[in-house]
Design a protein around this motif. Sequence first.
Motif, mmCIF file in Angstrom:
data_model
loop_
_atom_site.group_PDB
_atom_site.id
_atom_site.type_symbol
_atom_site.label_atom_id
_atom_site.label_comp_id
_atom_site.label_asym_id
_atom_site.label_seq_id
_atom_site.Cartn_x
_atom_site.Cartn_y
_atom_site.Cartn_z
ATOM 1 N N CYS A 55 -1.047 4.311 10.291
ATOM 2 C CA CYS A 55 -1.655 4.271 8.957
ATOM 3 C C CYS A 55 -2.795 3.257 8.891
ATOM 4 N N GLU A 103 1.688 -2.741 7.872
ATOM 5 C CA GLU A 103 0.303 -2.234 7.793
ATOM 6 C C GLU A 103 -0.647 -3.360 7.365
ATOM 7 N N HIS A 122 7.326 -0.928 6.450
ATOM 8 C CA HIS A 122 6.112 -0.185 6.818
ATOM 9 C C HIS A 122 4.831 -0.775 6.209
ATOM 10 N N HIS A 123 4.822 -0.959 4.897
ATOM 11 C CA HIS A 123 3.578 -1.421 4.279
ATOM 12 C C HIS A 123 3.300 -2.897 4.577
ATOM 13 N N TYR A 170 -5.151 6.103 -0.315
ATOM 14 C CA TYR A 170 -4.347 6.506 0.851
ATOM 15 C C TYR A 170 -2.881 6.613 0.457
ATOM 16 N N CYS A 187 0.875 7.536 2.163
ATOM 17 C CA CYS A 187 1.596 7.812 3.416
ATOM 18 C C CYS A 187 2.229 9.203 3.342
HETATM 19 ZN ZN ZN Z 1 1.987 4.791 6.165
#
Ligand code: ZN
Length: 475
Positions: free
Chosen positions: A223, A252, A248-249, A28, A30
């Motif tokens: 995500c 997630e 962000h990560h 995956y 982004c």
């Molecule tokens: Zn993402």
Amino acid sequence: MPIRLHDSLSRELRELKPSQPDGVFRFYNCGPTVYAPAHIGNFRTFVVNDVLRRLLELEFGAGKVKHVRNLTDVDDKTIQRARDEGRPLADVTTRWTEKFHADCAALNCLPPHEEPRATDPRYLREQVNMIEVLMDKGNAYRAPDGSVYFKVSSFKDYGRLSRVKERELQPGAALKAHAADADEKEDGSDFALWKAWKPDDGPNKWPGPKGAAEGRPGWHIECSAMNKALLGETIDLHTGGVDLLFPHHENEIAQSECCNGQTFARHWYHSEHLLVDGKKMSKSLGNLYTLDDLVAKGFSPMALRYALLMGHPRKQLNFTLDSLHAAESALATLSSNFHTINDPRNIVAGPEECHRFDEVFDQLSDDLNTPGALGKFFPAARELMATVKPTKADGGAFQRVLFAFGFQPLSLKQLAKGAVYDAPSGVTALAEKRWAAKLAKDYATADALRKELAAAGWSMADRKDGYSLEPAKKS
Ligand code: ZN
Ligand code: AMP
């Protein structure tokens, strides 16, 4: 040689391998926010990921890699753009998605196997489902305005990826800076999973999780939900530019692991940023380039692809227009080698296998060292050209290297014309006039036209039988 890549979580080089019994490698990356053309920094990230995808396909087989890259088609920036233009959000995001696809195709990036959009009803449902699970489990709460926040203190591993705690930087302090809506949260470090509608959002709202207001998903949950829907609860590799590492990560991981109770991604990879003339790209500095800006200057998309791979992906890369000149001539050399090596008239019988380019792949498999791999490719190609006639296996091996880098060779016709650069028609017209003046021995006019060409950023080299044009080098 197995592919080894730096893992941002363990901070070690680790081998990439599929973890599920079906042998499919789940990957995956982004994707872009579609409200404007992507800039060449964004494309550094996407081109690096494309080389990774190609390498994985060569290692595991084309059908054994599943690559997902999302499109963020709702957030503050996309909504603002739709408002500024007085157009529906979907019109704006469709337009920029199409442009992104066209640029990716010009750069010869393989399309991902799935490209989910945040507002697609299927993925909205998945996002809402995950938020409801997080609320049920006590990892998320509804704020007074009907938004839903993730409770960072409920996830003990928060900060493992970015070392946010080790840096003695409270997540709260780091996130507070971003938090216009801090009043609604129980703690400054909590982040939005669902954003209640506000008048600025215009017509852009969707039904929310149970008990929440109508609104739109937060960016991070998109995500997590797409990963779960398309790749499952545990994926083999998650990538993005270094700026996505925090928050962000980190967010997630928190969402996915609290919701699913499983390790989210087995491997994290972050590529570094592109600088232009030594500085961060920005509109105000006038150093923000899109692919179209460079094509208008006469450079080919393939030269940009090459230039973006000239630096180690885990180091910042300083982009200059001069690096594109070097890239154009390197590509012309490779193209000419390609045609010689694959010309049936040149091919001789020989062994079934060719190991001339093994070291190129060793470099790529060693933390995706693209400059190291280019450094091995040229001498191996030169040796093949100089010493012997190529075999069929040599031709195949050369093409395999081109495939891994994603380089498309120039055609024989382009090479014969010396058409490495694609000058705009106004520039070609000036060059034609100057060539005619020179043939007519009207040197004063020819000189004046040369100056005009220089002012337009082009230089003209005269040969006996014609001329070639190239973007002028900076003095
Ligand atoms: Zn993402
Ligand atoms: P965005 O559309 O802003 O979400 O960015 C898309 C991707 O480009 C993300 O993976 C970012 O990390 C990456 N990115 C943004 N700026 C740069 C840059 N200057 N150099 C390299 N990658 C970048």
